[in-house]
Design a protein around this motif. Structure first.
Motif, PDB file in Angstrom:
ATOM      1  N   LYS A   1      -6.194   8.003   7.894  1.00  0.00           N
ATOM      2  CA  LYS A   1      -5.652   9.048   8.771  1.00  0.00           C
ATOM      3  C   LYS A   1      -4.127   9.128   8.698  1.00  0.00           C
ATOM      4  O   LYS A   1      -3.453   9.255   9.728  1.00  0.00           O
ATOM      5  N   GLY A   2      -3.589   8.994   7.490  1.00  0.00           N
ATOM      6  CA  GLY A   2      -2.155   9.194   7.311  1.00  0.00           C
ATOM      7  C   GLY A   2      -1.278   8.074   7.809  1.00  0.00           C
ATOM      8  O   GLY A   2      -0.061   8.237   7.912  1.00  0.00           O
ATOM      9  N   TRP A   3      -1.881   6.929   8.114  1.00  0.00           N
ATOM     10  CA  TRP A   3      -1.064   5.821   8.582  1.00  0.00           C
ATOM     11  C   TRP A   3      -1.789   4.524   8.312  1.00  0.00           C
ATOM     12  O   TRP A   3      -2.981   4.509   8.009  1.00  0.00           O
ATOM     13  N   VAL A   4      -1.060   3.414   8.508  1.00  0.00           N
ATOM     14  CA  VAL A   4      -1.671   2.097   8.367  1.00  0.00           C
ATOM     15  C   VAL A   4      -2.789   1.970   9.406  1.00  0.00           C
ATOM     16  O   VAL A   4      -2.692   2.498  10.512  1.00  0.00           O
TER      17      VAL A   4
ATOM     18  N   VAL B   1       0.246   5.078  -1.872  1.00  0.00           N
ATOM     19  CA  VAL B   1       0.464   6.423  -1.321  1.00  0.00           C
ATOM     20  C   VAL B   1       1.406   7.217  -2.225  1.00  0.00           C
ATOM     21  O   VAL B   1       1.154   8.377  -2.565  1.00  0.00           O
ATOM     22  N   MET B   2       2.473   6.559  -2.654  1.00  0.00           N
ATOM     23  CA  MET B   2       3.441   7.198  -3.552  1.00  0.00           C
ATOM     24  C   MET B   2       2.767   7.684  -4.830  1.00  0.00           C
ATOM     25  O   MET B   2       2.954   8.823  -5.259  1.00  0.00           O
TER      26      MET B   2
ATOM     27  N   ILE C   1      -6.376  10.414   3.509  1.00  0.00           N
ATOM     28  CA  ILE C   1      -6.454   9.313   2.543  1.00  0.00           C
ATOM     29  C   ILE C   1      -6.853   8.004   3.218  1.00  0.00           C
ATOM     30  O   ILE C   1      -6.326   7.657   4.277  1.00  0.00           O
TER      31      ILE C   1
ATOM     32  N   ALA D   1      -5.246   1.505   5.109  1.00  0.00           N
ATOM     33  CA  ALA D   1      -4.631   2.712   5.658  1.00  0.00           C
ATOM     34  C   ALA D   1      -5.673   3.816   5.778  1.00  0.00           C
ATOM     35  O   ALA D   1      -6.591   3.921   4.961  1.00  0.00           O
TER      36      ALA D   1
ATOM     37  N   ILE E   1      -7.249   3.882   2.174  1.00  0.00           N
ATOM     38  CA  ILE E   1      -6.912   2.894   1.146  1.00  0.00           C
ATOM     39  C   ILE E   1      -7.496   1.545   1.536  1.00  0.00           C
ATOM     40  O   ILE E   1      -7.360   1.110   2.686  1.00  0.00           O
TER      41      ILE E   1
ATOM     42  N   ARG F   1      -2.402  13.959   2.810  1.00  0.00           N
ATOM     43  CA  ARG F   1      -1.913  12.690   3.350  1.00  0.00           C
ATOM     44  C   ARG F   1      -2.794  12.149   4.472  1.00  0.00           C
ATOM     45  O   ARG F   1      -3.116  10.961   4.521  1.00  0.00           O
ATOM     46  N   ASP F   2      -3.209  13.037   5.377  1.00  0.00           N
ATOM     47  CA  ASP F   2      -3.903  12.584   6.581  1.00  0.00           C
ATOM     48  C   ASP F   2      -5.381  12.271   6.365  1.00  0.00           C
ATOM     49  O   ASP F   2      -6.065  11.824   7.285  1.00  0.00           O
TER      50      ASP F   2
ATOM     51  N   TRP G   1       0.817  -1.214   0.000  1.00  0.00           N
ATOM     52  CA  TRP G   1       0.000   0.000   0.000  1.00  0.00           C
ATOM     53  C   TRP G   1       0.849   1.262   0.000  1.00  0.00           C
ATOM     54  O   TRP G   1       0.384   2.319  -0.432  1.00  0.00           O
ATOM     55  N   GLY G   2       2.092   1.168   0.450  1.00  0.00           N
ATOM     56  CA  GLY G   2       2.972   2.343   0.427  1.00  0.00           C
ATOM     57  C   GLY G   2       3.139   2.874  -0.993  1.00  0.00           C
ATOM     58  O   GLY G   2       3.243   4.078  -1.213  1.00  0.00           O
ATOM     59  N   ARG G   3       3.161   1.958  -1.971  1.00  0.00           N
ATOM     60  CA  ARG G   3       3.307   2.400  -3.357  1.00  0.00           C
ATOM     61  C   ARG G   3       2.043   3.110  -3.844  1.00  0.00           C
ATOM     62  O   ARG G   3       2.101   3.946  -4.749  1.00  0.00           O
TER      63      ARG G   3
END
Lengths: 434, 434
Positions: B380-383, B353-354, B368, B378, B370, B365-366, B349-351
């Motif tokens: 609130k900006g984190w997993v 975000v990228m 999104i 993910a 996913i 960011r905060d 999932w990091g990709r």
């Protein structure tokens, strides 16, 4: 055995071999075939800045993973950063600090192993904790401490492992340790990247030394590009910043491995002033030397591109504008069909026509000229009558290639650098993370 | 044996096996693993249009390679085409002819084996020669003859081989031969593509049947997408054209295999009117049926994507605008890093975000969120605190995947379809042409 069965069996064999190959190569970091033949350059001492690297165990044990650069009072810091809308807490923090009062010096601290990206509010907390601790130990004001992180994303940065090593870093500071710093910022880079230049200005010597990392990819992160360049020139921050921005547009902004953009890309340029040589944005000799260092580092990033076996320069001339030329050049350099053709040593000029057509920038089919190296391949809307496929095929066997396109429309031009798209890229990026 | 030697030997073995595999598969056209399970659909007769296909030997012997569709007087023809600046002579000619007087009927003639693209003035001559000959034999006015060519580029089209077969084509015309036409337009497609719909309007039945080819790649050309859809609805050309344009934006314009655009992409939609059912751009039932046929064909093109093993739907909601949503969705669908992660069944999932970050469209960011399928990954900006890597890893093993992103900014939404990026893609496209 029937044909279908044979094919199935062959596929299974390939798959099994690939798995074996992947596991055999995972931690060997074979140096990329396109690595500079001369290895890492001898780094000169840049007066006014000292370096240190330690093993902090941010993610992996037994390797240098944190570097510190400590710059003397008066050092100008310029920077350019990823334009990503999801950029990391470190990048946002650096951007805020550019242009702050240089009288207290500056510190740059970088860790590998964890990118501190997409870690929510925790990420900002980690940056704050590191900056506070560095400020306390070095005496540099907190608003002059710049941080970068590269590595796994989405995991909380164990910043205490970094701050626990600050005393050791301070003790280890050495003007000659830039090569160690280059190693500490590597992730899956297959070789450390450095470039140097010296230039005479008014009878005195100005030195420039830079290091970079990228564009490796390791479970489970993205290719981050980090670049740190140091010089003993004396130059005001606004001049340094404008020069850096302009030169980035013709160096780092014109390289592409796979068209993907990291959340953490950072380039910091520190000018200590220790040489006493005053430089402005108009000092051509300095600009040329800085350009050479930046271009050299940018090319090294492409040469370490994942799976790369060919280094490709795409030159576009005769476009309606420079912007159009860059659009065409990037369309060619990012096209998976062209990149795979290069990998297969296929002089497939038709795909170049395709990329020009899809780029969105102005083009007239009947005015396009295409060359592979010096070989005229296509002109006047068709393949050149003198072109022979064997010529193109022989040329494509070179490790370094130049694809030139003239649009015949105006004076716009651009040069972009890329690499091929190979099984190695798929293997590196399709491997499961854990 | 040392580790380096072992790796080298394994690499050589993989290379040798790949070569063997490539030569074994070259002419077998194994059906893609994502092909529709039901095979080619039964095609209904569309009153007012007849079809024929012949073996003209444009490039290869022993296969159908030219199709003719002959439409009755009064047939409305709408079309959408590649936006490429280097589009083929056929495309330019079709674009000029849209909207011409339908009273003399219409003909569509398509060849595979040679794309007639980037052949300079010769290409225009070939189109002219074919149109003249078709007009002469069928009695359809020349400005109502539409042509497409797909296959090798940069080689002069031997159009006399096509015109020599026009008598045979005319003799073979049959209302039930659309399936043969679907086969005649294939290049490296691994299966023929067809879709049908029937809709009741005012107590009467309107039929729609379409065929498509893409996105194979054969030595030495580019992936061209050709689509021909026929209906017996009675609809004025401007209405048909506007409906086609709108529906293309949510079907064919939202699929991507490798982000590359052909010089020849063509979609022609013919409405014969033979059902007597009058339809306008506002007839929702017809619009829905046409949409279904177009989406079905578009998905089949992705399912036949080179080397594809996964079919991926990317859904973006909550964007600042629909245009922003589409930009994000295409950035995700075209990212080589995401496409290779999907190939490797890696829930990376990091990709994602990228890709959101680099797309250029608005994102915070905060805000999104996913999801992979129904799994919240993910927010609130984190997993997500509830997410477990094993869940994501299990989900990625599916053949059909949905990646959903909510931006949390507005009401903009878009859906895009793509496939993964595998060793198969590299193998197909890096193979030498000749």
């Amino acid at each position: 055995m029937g044909k279908k069965k044979k094919i199935k069996k062959l596929r299974e064999q390939v798959k099994a071999l690939e798995a074996e190959l992947a596991s055999a190569t995972t931690h060997t970091h074979d140096v990329a075939p396109l690595a500079p033949k001369g290895g890492f350059p001898d780094m000169p001492v840049i007066e006014g800045v000292r370096f240190a690297a330690v093993q902090a165990g941010v993610r992996y044990k037994g390797r240098y993973d944190v570097m510190l650069a400590l710059c003397d009072p008066g050092t100008s810091i310029a920077g350019v950063f990823t334009r990503s809308a999801t950029r990391s807490a470190n990048v946002l923090d650096c951007q805020e600090k550019l242009g702050s009062d240089p009288s207290g010096g500056a510190a740059i601290i970088v860790n590998s192993g964890n990118s501190n990206a997409f870690t929510g509010r925790h990420g900002e907390g980690s940056v704050k904790a590191i900056c506070e601790a560095v400020a306390k130990i070095t005496g540099v004001p907190e608003n002059r401490v710049f941080t970068s992180s590269t590595g796994v994303i989405g995991e909380r940065l164990p910043h205490d492992r970094i701050t626990a090593k600050l005393d050791a870093l301070k003790d280890a500071l050495d003007p000659g340790a830039l090569d160690l710093a280059a190693r500490a910022i590597m992730t899956t880079d297959t070789f450390p990247k450095g470039a140097v230049a010296e230039v005479e200005i008014g009878g005195k010597t100005v030195k420039i030394a830079g290091i970079a990392k990228g564009s490796g990819m390791i479970a489970p992160d993205m290719a981050t590009m980090l670049v740190y360049i140091f010089t003993d020139a004396k130059i005001a921050q606004p001049d340094l910043q404008s020069m850096l921005g302009e030169l980035t547009n013709v160096t780092f902004n014109n390289i592409t491995v796979d068209s993907d953009t990291s959340t953490s890309d950072t380039l910091l340029l520190a000018a200590t002033g220790a040489s006493g040589v005053e430089v402005t944005a108009k000092t051509d000799a300095f600009r040329t030397a800085l350009h050479d260092v930046m271009l050299n580092l940018a090319h090294q990033v492409v040469r370490d591109g994942e799976g790369a076996t060919k280094f490709v320069e795409v030159r576009v001339t005769g476009a309606a504008s420079d912007a159009d030329a860059r659009t065409h050049a990037l369309a060619i350099a990012n096209s998976p069909l062209i990149k795979t053709a290069v990998a297969g040593e296929d002089p497939n000029w038709g795909r170049v026509v395709m990329a020009i057509g899809k780029s969105g920038a102005a083009a007239d089919r009947d005015l396009i000229t295409i060359r592979f190296g010096d070989i005229l391949v296509a002109e006047k809307g068709w393949v050149s009558p003198d072109y022979r496929e064997e010529q193109g095929a022989a040329y494509m066997k070179n490790e370094e290639l130049v694809i030139s396109v003239d649009l015949g429309l105006g004076d716009g031009e651009a040069v972009v650098w890329t690499c091929d798209l190979t099984h190695g890229y798929i293997q590196i990026n399709a491997d499961y993370r854990s």
